[in-house]
Design a protein around this motif. Structure first.
Motif, PDB file in Angstrom:
ATOM      1  N   THR A   1       0.793  -1.241   0.066  1.00 18.60           N
ATOM      2  CA  THR A   1      -0.086   0.068  -0.038  1.00 18.60           C
ATOM      3  C   THR A   1       0.847   1.217   0.046  1.00 18.60           C
ATOM      4  OG1 THR A   1      -1.708  -0.967   1.363  1.00 18.60           O
ATOM      5  CG2 THR A   1      -1.811   1.363   1.038  1.00 18.60           C
ATOM      6  N   PRO A   2       1.041   1.842  -1.118  1.00 13.88           N
ATOM      7  CA  PRO A   2       1.741   2.933  -1.303  1.00 13.88           C
ATOM      8  C   PRO A   2       0.790   4.268  -0.888  1.00 13.88           C
ATOM      9  CG  PRO A   2       1.130   2.269  -3.399  1.00 13.88           C
ATOM     10  CD  PRO A   2       0.828   1.256  -2.458  1.00 13.88           C
ATOM     11  N   ASP A   3       1.255   5.110   0.069  1.00 11.00           N
ATOM     12  CA  ASP A   3       0.370   6.126   0.458  1.00 11.00           C
ATOM     13  C   ASP A   3       0.865   7.610   0.260  1.00 11.00           C
ATOM     14  OD1 ASP A   3      -1.517   4.628   2.100  1.00 11.00           O
ATOM     15  OD2 ASP A   3       0.191   4.391   3.493  1.00 11.00           O
ATOM     16  N   PHE A   4       0.169   8.403  -0.099  1.00  9.77           N
ATOM     17  CA  PHE A   4       0.334   9.809  -0.434  1.00  9.77           C
ATOM     18  C   PHE A   4      -0.301  10.757   0.267  1.00  9.77           C
ATOM     19  CE2 PHE A   4       1.446   7.224  -4.020  1.00  9.77           C
ATOM     20  CZ  PHE A   4       2.568   7.781  -4.563  1.00  9.77           C
ATOM     21  N   ASN A   5       0.688  11.540   1.341  1.00  4.89           N
ATOM     22  CA  ASN A   5      -0.135  12.694   1.987  1.00  4.89           C
ATOM     23  C   ASN A   5       0.203  13.976   1.529  1.00  4.89           C
ATOM     24  OD1 ASN A   5      -1.333  13.946   4.272  1.00  4.89           O
ATOM     25  ND2 ASN A   5       0.187  13.296   5.636  1.00  4.89           N
ATOM     26  N   LEU A   6      -0.850  14.624   1.014  1.00  6.77           N
ATOM     27  CA  LEU A   6      -0.735  15.976   0.553  1.00  6.77           C
ATOM     28  C   LEU A   6      -1.300  16.810   1.345  1.00  6.77           C
ATOM     29  CD1 LEU A   6      -1.585  15.231  -3.231  1.00  6.77           C
ATOM     30  CD2 LEU A   6       0.644  15.316  -2.305  1.00  6.77           C
ATOM     31  N   ASN A   7      -1.530  16.447   2.569  1.00  8.59           N
ATOM     32  CA  ASN A   7      -1.990  17.614   3.625  1.00  8.59           C
ATOM     33  C   ASN A   7      -0.838  18.099   4.318  1.00  8.59           C
ATOM     34  OD1 ASN A   7      -4.777  17.307   3.146  1.00  8.59           O
ATOM     35  ND2 ASN A   7      -4.908  15.333   4.362  1.00  8.59           N
ATOM     36  N   THR A   8      -0.483  19.238   4.090  1.00  4.86           N
ATOM     37  CA  THR A   8       0.558  20.000   4.657  1.00  4.86           C
ATOM     38  C   THR A   8      -0.048  21.505   5.284  1.00  4.86           C
ATOM     39  OG1 THR A   8       1.133  21.099   2.734  1.00  4.86           O
ATOM     40  CG2 THR A   8       2.242  18.968   3.102  1.00  4.86           C
ATOM     41  N   THR A   9       1.257  22.011   5.918  1.00  6.24           N
ATOM     42  CA  THR A   9       0.717  23.440   6.485  1.00  6.24           C
ATOM     43  C   THR A   9       0.545  24.551   5.162  1.00  6.24           C
ATOM     44  OG1 THR A   9       3.190  23.977   6.530  1.00  6.24           O
ATOM     45  CG2 THR A   9       2.016  23.103   8.351  1.00  6.24           C
ATOM     46  N   ALA A  10       1.358  24.386   4.027  1.00  3.92           N
ATOM     47  CA  ALA A  10       0.899  25.018   2.976  1.00  3.92           C
ATOM     48  C   ALA A  10      -0.237  24.715   2.093  1.00  3.92           C
ATOM     49  CB  ALA A  10       2.310  25.220   2.242  1.00  3.92           C
ATOM     50  N   MET A  11      -0.525  23.408   1.836  1.00  2.00           N
ATOM     51  CA  MET A  11      -1.640  22.731   0.973  1.00  2.00           C
ATOM     52  C   MET A  11      -2.283  21.758   1.781  1.00  2.00           C
ATOM     53  SD  MET A  11       0.773  22.523  -2.220  1.00  2.00           S
ATOM     54  CE  MET A  11      -0.589  22.670  -3.371  1.00  2.00           C
ATOM     55  N   ASP A  12      -3.698  21.745   1.450  1.00  2.00           N
ATOM     56  CA  ASP A  12      -4.459  20.531   1.926  1.00  2.00           C
ATOM     57  C   ASP A  12      -5.482  20.060   0.857  1.00  2.00           C
ATOM     58  OD1 ASP A  12      -6.196  19.116   3.741  1.00  2.00           O
ATOM     59  OD2 ASP A  12      -7.466  20.683   4.294  1.00  2.00           O
ATOM     60  N   LEU A  13      -4.689  19.008   0.120  1.00  2.00           N
ATOM     61  CA  LEU A  13      -4.921  18.417  -1.140  1.00  2.00           C
ATOM     62  C   LEU A  13      -5.565  16.829  -0.937  1.00  2.00           C
ATOM     63  CD1 LEU A  13      -2.228  19.740  -3.557  1.00  2.00           C
ATOM     64  CD2 LEU A  13      -4.624  20.609  -2.988  1.00  2.00           C
ATOM     65  N   GLY A  14      -5.451  16.421   0.387  1.00  2.00           N
ATOM     66  CA  GLY A  14      -5.886  15.117   0.657  1.00  2.00           C
ATOM     67  C   GLY A  14      -4.766  14.153   0.740  1.00  2.00           C
ATOM     68  N   PHE A  15      -5.388  12.902   1.257  1.00  2.00           N
ATOM     69  CA  PHE A  15      -4.509  11.644   1.582  1.00  2.00           C
ATOM     70  C   PHE A  15      -5.122  10.641   0.536  1.00  2.00           C
ATOM     71  CE2 PHE A  15      -4.042   7.755   3.971  1.00  2.00           C
ATOM     72  CZ  PHE A  15      -2.742   7.853   4.115  1.00  2.00           C
ATOM     73  N   ALA A  16      -3.983   9.650   0.112  1.00  2.00           N
ATOM     74  CA  ALA A  16      -4.427   8.626  -0.818  1.00  2.00           C
ATOM     75  C   ALA A  16      -3.499   7.292  -0.624  1.00  2.00           C
ATOM     76  CB  ALA A  16      -4.214   9.203  -2.264  1.00  2.00           C
ATOM     77  N   PRO A  17      -4.231   6.320  -0.117  1.00  2.00           N
ATOM     78  CA  PRO A  17      -3.910   5.120   0.147  1.00  2.00           C
ATOM     79  C   PRO A  17      -3.900   4.399  -1.242  1.00  2.00           C
ATOM     80  CG  PRO A  17      -5.671   5.037   1.276  1.00  2.00           C
ATOM     81  CD  PRO A  17      -5.558   6.650   1.021  1.00  2.00           C
ATOM     82  N   CYS A  18      -3.128   3.883  -2.066  1.00  2.00           N
ATOM     83  CA  CYS A  18      -3.150   3.191  -3.274  1.00  2.00           C
ATOM     84  C   CYS A  18      -2.873   1.889  -3.571  1.00  2.00           C
ATOM     85  CB  CYS A  18      -2.146   4.247  -4.205  1.00  2.00           C
ATOM     86  SG  CYS A  18      -2.555   5.905  -4.212  1.00  2.00           S
ATOM     87  N   SER A  19      -3.335   1.309  -4.840  1.00  2.00           N
ATOM     88  CA  SER A  19      -2.665   0.188  -5.361  1.00  2.00           C
ATOM     89  C   SER A  19      -2.341   0.138  -6.719  1.00  2.00           C
ATOM     90  CB  SER A  19      -4.049  -1.022  -5.183  1.00  2.00           C
ATOM     91  OG  SER A  19      -5.111  -0.692  -5.776  1.00  2.00           O
ATOM     92  N   LYS A  20      -1.646  -0.663  -6.990  1.00  2.00           N
ATOM     93  CA  LYS A  20      -1.126  -0.512  -8.518  1.00  2.00           C
ATOM     94  C   LYS A  20      -2.224  -1.017  -9.357  1.00  2.00           C
ATOM     95  CE  LYS A  20       3.013  -2.260  -8.995  1.00  2.00           C
ATOM     96  NZ  LYS A  20       4.151  -3.196  -9.132  1.00  2.00           N
ATOM     97  N   ASN A  21      -2.093  -0.075 -10.348  1.00  2.00           N
ATOM     98  CA  ASN A  21      -3.300  -0.395 -11.382  1.00  2.00           C
ATOM     99  C   ASN A  21      -2.639  -0.958 -12.772  1.00  2.00           C
ATOM    100  OD1 ASN A  21      -4.724   0.942 -14.271  1.00  2.00           O
ATOM    101  ND2 ASN A  21      -6.343   0.059 -12.913  1.00  2.00           N
ATOM    102  N   ASN A  22      -1.591  -0.386 -13.048  1.00  2.00           N
ATOM    103  CA  ASN A  22      -0.512  -0.852 -14.295  1.00  2.00           C
ATOM    104  C   ASN A  22       0.867  -0.293 -14.287  1.00  2.00           C
ATOM    105  OD1 ASN A  22       0.156  -1.034 -17.270  1.00  2.00           O
ATOM    106  ND2 ASN A  22      -2.070  -1.663 -17.135  1.00  2.00           N
ATOM    107  N   THR A  23       1.666  -1.063 -14.529  1.00  2.00           N
ATOM    108  CA  THR A  23       2.912  -0.746 -15.052  1.00  2.00           C
ATOM    109  C   THR A  23       3.577  -0.924 -16.089  1.00  2.00           C
ATOM    110  OG1 THR A  23       5.388  -1.308 -13.632  1.00  2.00           O
ATOM    111  CG2 THR A  23       3.656  -2.947 -13.836  1.00  2.00           C
TER     112      THR A  23
END
Length: 267
Positions: A168-190
């Protein structure tokens, strides 16, 4: 170097910033590394010079952003009806394990850890410059996992990338400068990184990690639905565990594109 105020949002933050980190030790002795940096600063100089003669300001319009296409096999395109949310340069490490003690076995991927830096306006105005930023960023060592800006571009932090477990790769885009969301992910294609993708720091390494399309899992916030990892530089592990420690890191950088978005595709 002087830039007109209307060029600044996308370019002068990049062009005016002096490197905040030293080059990797011995960089002068590695001509590939020096060539990468020289080409980057030459491109910046050309764009700043062109900006001085523009009759109108370049606009940070995310509809103009371009999603790179790997050749010969492209990733699946974005789902219909989505719009661009964010573009970032990720700089960190791909992490591996050789815990079995089998020297002929391939290292096992443990995930990645990277800091994300806001490159959205560069994506919309200078996609050619954006495409080389991962390789340029790879030539500068990180001083900490939360380095305040990305050398030599001086891009500001917009989030963090990590793994909550090995799948589970996670992306946390919630920072003091920006509030864009949090995303746990799964691989769709490579797909494999294109031939000629940067192998590693100074042009030395085992190759660039694959390009990915990820989809978000339950728990995602901020409307995040799909994430692309493209323009990768470095990060691949050696073929076997011979001579490797139980766990180890490989330096990498990549461009991350965060839908929802509908982008023009760069053929």
């Amino acid at each position: 170097m002087f830039c007109k105020t209307w060029v600044m949002s996308a370019l002068c933050a990049v062009a005016l910033s002096a490197p905040t980190l030293t080059y990797n030790p011995g960089a002068v002795e590695r001509p590939v590394e020096m060539q990468i940096l020289s080409e980057y600063f030459q491109m910046l100089g050309d764009k700043v010079q062109a900006g001085r003669s523009m009759s109108e300001a370049p606009v940070c319009n995310m509809n103009n952003a371009v999603l790179p296409v790997a050749s010969p096999t492209p990733l699946p395109p974005p789902s219909a009806g989505l719009s661009l949310k964010h573009v970032a340069i990720g700089r960190g490490t791909q992490n591996y394990s050789c815990a079995t003690g089998n020297q002929t076995a391939a290292p096992v991927a443990l995930g990645a850890l990277a800091t994300l830096y806001n490159a959205t306006c560069i994506a919309s105005t200078y996609p050619d410059l954006l495409s080389i930023l991962p390789n340029v960023a790879l030539q500068f060592n990180l001083t900490s996992p939360d380095q305040a800006s990305l050398s030599p571009s001086n891009l500001a932090i917009s989030g963090h990338h990590f793994f909550s477990n090995t799948t589970t790769p996670d992306f946390n885009l919630n920072t003091t400068a920006m509030d864009l969301g949090f995303a746990p992910c799964s691989k769709n294609n490579t797909v494999a990184a294109p031939t000629g993708a940067p192998k590693g720091q100074g042009g030395v390494g085992n190759g660039a990690v694959a390009w990915l399309k990820l989809v978000t899992r339950d728990g995602a916030t901020g409307g995040l639905e799909e994430i692309y990892r493209v323009n990768t530089a470095g990060g691949n592990q050696p073929a076997t565990c011979a001579g490797m420690p139980t766990t180890f890191e490989v330096q990498y950088a990549a461009e991350y594109v965060f839908p929802p978005f509908h982008l023009k595709l760069l053929q």
